[in-house]
Design a protein around this motif. Structure first.
Motif, PDB file in Angstrom:
ATOM      1  N   MET A   1     -14.815   9.870  14.250  1.00 56.58           N
ATOM      2  CA  MET A   1     -13.854   8.926  13.722  1.00 56.58           C
ATOM      3  C   MET A   1     -14.603   7.939  12.840  1.00 56.58           C
ATOM      4  N   LYS A   2     -14.006   7.649  11.710  1.00 58.90           N
ATOM      5  CA  LYS A   2     -14.607   6.702  10.775  1.00 58.90           C
ATOM      6  C   LYS A   2     -13.627   5.577  10.489  1.00 58.90           C
ATOM      7  N   ALA A   3     -14.169   4.380  10.369  1.00 58.34           N
ATOM      8  CA  ALA A   3     -13.370   3.227   9.970  1.00 58.34           C
ATOM      9  C   ALA A   3     -14.080   2.533   8.821  1.00 58.34           C
ATOM     10  N   LEU A   4     -13.440   2.504   7.680  1.00 55.56           N
ATOM     11  CA  LEU A   4     -13.921   1.714   6.560  1.00 55.56           C
ATOM     12  C   LEU A   4     -13.244   0.360   6.724  1.00 55.56           C
ATOM     13  N   ILE A   5     -14.038  -0.667   7.021  1.00 61.23           N
ATOM     14  CA  ILE A   5     -13.470  -1.989   7.282  1.00 61.23           C
ATOM     15  C   ILE A   5     -13.840  -2.937   6.147  1.00 61.23           C
ATOM     16  N   GLN A   6     -12.834  -3.642   5.671  1.00 65.19           N
ATOM     17  CA  GLN A   6     -13.018  -4.574   4.566  1.00 65.19           C
ATOM     18  C   GLN A   6     -12.495  -5.941   4.983  1.00 65.19           C
ATOM     19  N   ARG A   7     -13.345  -6.941   4.836  1.00 65.34           N
ATOM     20  CA  ARG A   7     -12.893  -8.306   5.097  1.00 65.34           C
ATOM     21  C   ARG A   7     -11.968  -8.704   3.956  1.00 65.34           C
ATOM     22  N   VAL A   8     -10.792  -9.216   4.303  1.00 70.30           N
ATOM     23  CA  VAL A   8      -9.789  -9.532   3.290  1.00 70.30           C
ATOM     24  C   VAL A   8      -9.218 -10.931   3.495  1.00 70.30           C
ATOM     25  N   THR A   9      -8.728 -11.512   2.397  1.00 67.87           N
ATOM     26  CA  THR A   9      -7.950 -12.741   2.513  1.00 67.87           C
ATOM     27  C   THR A   9      -6.481 -12.404   2.718  1.00 67.87           C
ATOM     28  N   GLN A  10      -6.092 -11.200   2.288  1.00 66.24           N
ATOM     29  CA  GLN A  10      -4.740 -10.677   2.512  1.00 66.24           C
ATOM     30  C   GLN A  10      -4.746  -9.191   2.214  1.00 66.24           C
ATOM     31  N   ALA A  11      -3.825  -8.477   2.859  1.00 65.18           N
ATOM     32  CA  ALA A  11      -3.650  -7.046   2.585  1.00 65.18           C
ATOM     33  C   ALA A  11      -2.236  -6.648   2.981  1.00 65.18           C
ATOM     34  N   LYS A  12      -1.720  -5.627   2.300  1.00 64.24           N
ATOM     35  CA  LYS A  12      -0.389  -5.137   2.655  1.00 64.24           C
ATOM     36  C   LYS A  12      -0.261  -3.671   2.282  1.00 64.24           C
ATOM     37  N   VAL A  13       0.715  -3.033   2.910  1.00 63.11           N
ATOM     38  CA  VAL A  13       1.041  -1.634   2.654  1.00 63.11           C
ATOM     39  C   VAL A  13       2.496  -1.565   2.251  1.00 63.11           C
ATOM     40  N   ASP A  14       2.754  -0.924   1.106  1.00 62.97           N
ATOM     41  CA  ASP A  14       4.118  -0.688   0.639  1.00 62.97           C
ATOM     42  C   ASP A  14       4.399   0.803   0.654  1.00 62.97           C
ATOM     43  N   ILE A  15       5.627   1.135   0.999  1.00 61.08           N
ATOM     44  CA  ILE A  15       6.114   2.511   0.907  1.00 61.08           C
ATOM     45  C   ILE A  15       7.446   2.457   0.186  1.00 61.08           C
ATOM     46  N   ASP A  16       7.543   3.183  -0.925  1.00 61.94           N
ATOM     47  CA  ASP A  16       8.761   3.206  -1.740  1.00 61.94           C
ATOM     48  C   ASP A  16       9.232   1.798  -2.100  1.00 61.94           C
ATOM     49  N   GLY A  17       8.288   0.913  -2.415  1.00 57.51           N
ATOM     50  CA  GLY A  17       8.615  -0.434  -2.859  1.00 57.51           C
ATOM     51  C   GLY A  17       8.885  -1.437  -1.752  1.00 57.51           C
ATOM     52  N   ALA A  18       8.849  -0.997  -0.491  1.00 55.51           N
ATOM     53  CA  ALA A  18       9.097  -1.903   0.625  1.00 55.51           C
ATOM     54  C   ALA A  18       7.811  -2.118   1.411  1.00 55.51           C
ATOM     55  N   THR A  19       7.530  -3.379   1.751  1.00 57.73           N
ATOM     56  CA  THR A  19       6.339  -3.702   2.529  1.00 57.73           C
ATOM     57  C   THR A  19       6.587  -3.325   3.985  1.00 57.73           C
ATOM     58  N   VAL A  20       5.669  -2.490   4.538  1.00 61.63           N
ATOM     59  CA  VAL A  20       5.806  -2.052   5.935  1.00 61.63           C
ATOM     60  C   VAL A  20       4.766  -2.693   6.844  1.00 61.63           C
ATOM     61  N   GLY A  21       3.701  -3.223   6.283  1.00 59.87           N
ATOM     62  CA  GLY A  21       2.669  -3.903   7.056  1.00 59.87           C
ATOM     63  C   GLY A  21       1.962  -4.908   6.182  1.00 59.87           C
ATOM     64  N   GLN A  22       1.676  -6.073   6.727  1.00 65.46           N
ATOM     65  CA  GLN A  22       1.051  -7.128   5.927  1.00 65.46           C
ATOM     66  C   GLN A  22       0.273  -8.070   6.836  1.00 65.46           C
TER      67      GLN A  22
END
Length: 148
Positions: A1-22
Motif C-alpha cells: 500500500m502506498k500513500a502519497l501525502i501532501q501538506r495542504v492549506t486546502q483540498a477538495k474533490v469534485d465529481i461532475d461539478g459537485a464537491t464530494v469531499g473538502q
C-alpha cells in the motif's frame, strides 16, 4: 500500500461539478492499493499517516503531525500509484489491486484514520474525480508499506 501525502492549506474533490469531499489545512492522501495488502496493512499505514511529522513547530522544525491536531485528511483512492513503471513508456496496472479487493481496504484505511481521531473527508472510490489542492510548502512524501 502506498500513500502519497501532501501538506495542504486546502483540498477538495469534485465529481461532475459537485464537491464530494473538502478540507481546510491538513493532508491530502492519495492511496494506492496492491493485491498483497490487508486490513492490517491499511491500519499500519493509517497510523503512519496520522503520526507523520510534516508540520512545523514553533522552531520551524517538522515535528508535528495530524495526531497533534494539525488538520484534517482528504483521502482519495488512486490505483495509478500501484502501477509498475519500471519498463517501457506505458504503465502496467497488474500490480494494482482489483476494485473488489481495493475498495474494502480503502474503507479500512479511512476508518482507521477516523478511529485515530483524525477528521477525514473522502473522494468516491473508482469515480472520475477532479482533485484541487493548495500544496503547503510544498511538502510531499511517499509512504510505502513494502519499503518501510
Amino acid at each position: 500500500m502506498k500513500a502519497l501525502i501532501q501538506r495542504v492549506t486546502q483540498a477538495k474533490v469534485d465529481i461532475d461539478g459537485a464537491t464530494v469531499g473538502q478540507i481546510g489545512p491538513g493532508v491530502l492522501v492519495l492511496l494506492g492499493i496492491t493485491p498483497t495488502d490487508t486490513a492490517a496493512t491499511a491500519k499500519k499505514l493509517a497510523q503512519r499517516v496520522a503520526g507523520y511529522r510534516m508540520f512545523a513547530d514553533a522552531d520551524d522544525k517538522l515535528n508535528l503531525s495530524l495526531s497533534d491536531g494539525q488538520g484534517e485528511a482528504l483521502v482519495v483512492s488512486q490505483f495509478t500509484l500501484a502501477a509498475d513503471t519500471n519498463s517501457g513508456r506505458r504503465p502496467s496496472f497488474s500490480s494494482a489491486a482489483a476494485p473488489a479487493v481495493a475498495e474494502p481496504l480503502y474503507e479500512a484505511f479511512v476508518h482507521a484514520l477516523t478511529e485515530l481521531g483524525i477528521s477525514v473527508a473522502t473522494g468516491s472510490f473508482g469515480a472520475d474525480m477532479q482533485v484541487s489542492l493548495t500544496n503547503d510548502g510544498p511538502v510531499t512524501f511517499l509512504l510505502d508499506t513494502e519499503k518501510n
